[in-house]
Design a protein around this motif. Structure first.
Motif, mmCIF file in Angstrom:
data_model
loop_
_atom_site.group_PDB
_atom_site.id
_atom_site.type_symbol
_atom_site.label_atom_id
_atom_site.label_comp_id
_atom_site.label_asym_id
_atom_site.label_seq_id
_atom_site.Cartn_x
_atom_site.Cartn_y
_atom_site.Cartn_z
ATOM 1 N N UNK A 12 -73.799 -10.823 -39.906
ATOM 2 C CA UNK A 12 -75.010 -11.103 -39.149
ATOM 3 C C UNK A 12 -74.993 -12.402 -38.385
ATOM 4 N N UNK A 13 -73.896 -13.137 -38.407
ATOM 5 C CA UNK A 13 -73.769 -14.380 -37.650
ATOM 6 C C UNK A 13 -72.395 -14.393 -37.004
ATOM 7 N N UNK A 14 -71.983 -15.515 -36.463
ATOM 8 C CA UNK A 14 -70.662 -15.652 -35.860
ATOM 9 C C UNK A 14 -69.894 -16.753 -36.559
ATOM 10 N N UNK A 15 -68.600 -16.471 -36.807
ATOM 11 C CA UNK A 15 -67.719 -17.497 -37.349
ATOM 12 C C UNK A 15 -66.490 -17.581 -36.460
ATOM 13 N N UNK A 16 -65.767 -18.683 -36.575
ATOM 14 C CA UNK A 16 -64.587 -18.912 -35.746
ATOM 15 C C UNK A 16 -63.369 -18.209 -36.335
ATOM 16 N N UNK A 17 -62.558 -17.640 -35.466
ATOM 17 C CA UNK A 17 -61.306 -17.008 -35.888
ATOM 18 C C UNK A 17 -60.098 -17.871 -35.551
ATOM 19 N N UNK A 18 -60.170 -18.600 -34.431
ATOM 20 C CA UNK A 18 -59.030 -19.402 -33.997
ATOM 21 C C UNK A 18 -59.513 -20.541 -33.106
ATOM 22 N N UNK A 19 -58.823 -21.677 -33.185
ATOM 23 C CA UNK A 19 -59.087 -22.795 -32.286
ATOM 24 C C UNK A 19 -57.770 -23.226 -31.646
ATOM 25 N N UNK A 20 -57.867 -23.750 -30.445
ATOM 26 C CA UNK A 20 -56.708 -24.290 -29.740
ATOM 27 C C UNK A 20 -56.945 -25.780 -29.549
ATOM 28 N N UNK A 21 -56.218 -26.586 -30.319
ATOM 29 C CA UNK A 21 -56.284 -28.046 -30.165
ATOM 30 C C UNK A 21 -55.266 -28.471 -29.115
ATOM 31 N N UNK A 22 -55.502 -29.599 -28.486
ATOM 32 C CA UNK A 22 -54.616 -30.034 -27.403
ATOM 33 C C UNK A 22 -54.533 -31.551 -27.355
ATOM 34 N N UNK A 23 -53.333 -32.017 -27.072
ATOM 35 C CA UNK A 23 -53.138 -33.459 -26.917
ATOM 36 C C UNK A 23 -53.742 -33.960 -25.616
ATOM 37 N N UNK A 24 -54.062 -33.077 -24.701
ATOM 38 C CA UNK A 24 -54.720 -33.502 -23.466
ATOM 39 C C UNK A 24 -56.179 -33.862 -23.693
ATOM 40 N N UNK A 25 -56.735 -33.386 -24.808
ATOM 41 C CA UNK A 25 -58.123 -33.675 -25.116
ATOM 42 C C UNK A 25 -58.206 -34.795 -26.151
ATOM 43 N N UNK A 26 -59.346 -34.923 -26.798
ATOM 44 C CA UNK A 26 -59.548 -36.009 -27.748
ATOM 45 C C UNK A 26 -59.211 -35.620 -29.178
ATOM 46 N N UNK A 27 -58.619 -34.430 -29.370
ATOM 47 C CA UNK A 27 -58.282 -34.001 -30.731
ATOM 48 C C UNK A 27 -57.223 -34.918 -31.337
ATOM 49 N N UNK A 28 -57.397 -35.206 -32.621
ATOM 50 C CA UNK A 28 -56.449 -36.074 -33.343
ATOM 51 C C UNK A 28 -55.459 -35.191 -34.085
ATOM 52 N N UNK A 29 -54.178 -35.243 -33.621
ATOM 53 C CA UNK A 29 -53.159 -34.330 -34.117
ATOM 54 C C UNK A 29 -51.926 -35.057 -34.639
ATOM 55 N N UNK A 30 -52.078 -36.282 -35.099
ATOM 56 C CA UNK A 30 -50.918 -37.049 -35.554
ATOM 57 C C UNK A 30 -50.366 -36.560 -36.885
#
Length: 336
Positions: free
Chosen positions: A212-230
């Motif tokens: 009855x709601x929505x949940x996430x299945x996948x995300x795409x993180x990127x070094x071009x954005x502000x995501x912290x991927x160290x």
């Protein structure tokens, strides 16, 4: 005459479980008589065939041809006579129902395997490999054509659809995608769509209906954005939204807890893992390599002021244990 008309007659008795016998008279038959249900098989051989040799006097499995290069495959039924199928003590001919052979059913829980490029892999893996190869070959063909097309990926997708070679059939699903392995590399966002990892070409969060709601299945993180991927086992993912439109200047709008942000927040409440794809900026940021990093759990979410002065959402994510490690140093040396 004998060389022009060579036939092999094969009689096979089938067990009692096969098609029932329909009697042509009111007289009954004994159980032993009913069990003897025979099929007569006749196979014609071409004139240029040499004599047949048999390693057994009773069966046909030992028969082979003396002609060099002949493939001794089992005989195939070419003609089935509907008469003389059951022989009774009174030498009466009885017709039986045709034999229906059902295709073998797939075993649940078993992974069907097949050969692909000399390796034994699952059918799902072969399908993923085939569609990626098909798409990249089309991209190379367009690039070398000299047509001056800017978006090679979207053009390749459109042309393959028109040719009927690919179609949108990937359903939304939670967890791992069959045929996609941790560490798989992708050249375009469209490839994520083709294999069923992430259906959006630009949005960072993919969602689906759940309870009855929505949940996430996948995300795409990127070094071009502000995501912290160290860290290879943790990730700080910045929510979607809160960006300026083209030609706008000033402070971006605040991110809101709706859409993909709310869906990812629901993953934390429902304790549902989400697929993570990391985008590595290679060649001084000119090219992005997308690497599937496996499943992550959303451990926390907080709202804070970002570097652009607007309010953003930070999702703290931890990689699920028991998954293969991705060789990130090797990925950064990847050559397209």
């Amino acid at each position: 005459m004998e060389a022009e008309n060579r036939r092999v007659t094969v009689i096979r008795e089938f067990p009692e479980i096969f098609a029932p016998v329909r009697q042509s008279s009111s007289k009954g038959f004994s159980a032993n008589e009913v069990k003897k249900r025979r099929f007569t098989v006749i196979r014609d051989f071409p004139e240029n065939c040499g004599p047949l040799k048999s390693s057994s006097s009773n069966g046909v499995s030992g028969m082979h041809h003396s002609t060099p290069g002949f493939d001794p495959t089992p005989l195939k039924i070419t003609k089935v006579h509907s008469r003389n199928l059951v022989e009774t003590s009174a030498n009466r001919n009885i017709r039986v129902n045709p034999l229906i052979v059902k295709k073998p059913q797939k075993l649940k829980g078993k992974v069907q395997e097949m050969k692909y490029s000399g390796q034994t892999i699952s059918r799902e893996r072969a399908k993923v490999t085939e569609i990626i190869t098909l798409f990249r070959d089309k991209c190379k063909e367009i690039s070398r054509s000299g047509r001056g097309i800017r978006r090679v990926d979207t053009t390749a997708l459109s042309e393959l659809k028109k040719e009927g070679k690919i179609w949108n059939q990937s359903p939304s699903m939670l967890g791992s995608v069959p045929g996609v392995n941790v560490g798989d590399k992708f050249h375009y966002r469209i490839e994520l769509h083709l294999v069923g990892l992430h259906k959006h070409f630009e949005r960072g969060i993919d969602t689906m209906e759940y309870g009855g709601t929505r949940i996430a299945t996948c995300i795409v993180a990127s070094e071009r954005h502000l995501d912290k991927m160290n860290d290879p086992n943790t990730l700080v993912y910045i929510g979607e939204g809160g960006v300026l439109r083209r030609h706008e200047i000033g402070v971006p709008p605040d991110q809101e807890l709706k859409g993909g942000n709310r869906a990812l927040w629901m993953n934390m409440n429902e304790e549902k893992a989400v697929r993570v794809v990391r985008g590595l900026a290679l060649n001084s940021g000119q090219k992005i390599l997308y690497v599937y990093d496996g499943l992550y759990e959303v451990k926390g979410c907080k709202q804070k002021k970002g570097v652009m002065g607007n309010m953003i959402f930070e999702f703290q994510m931890v990689r699920c244990t028991g998954q293969p490690q991705v060789p990130w140093e090797k990925c950064r040396r990847y050559q397209f």
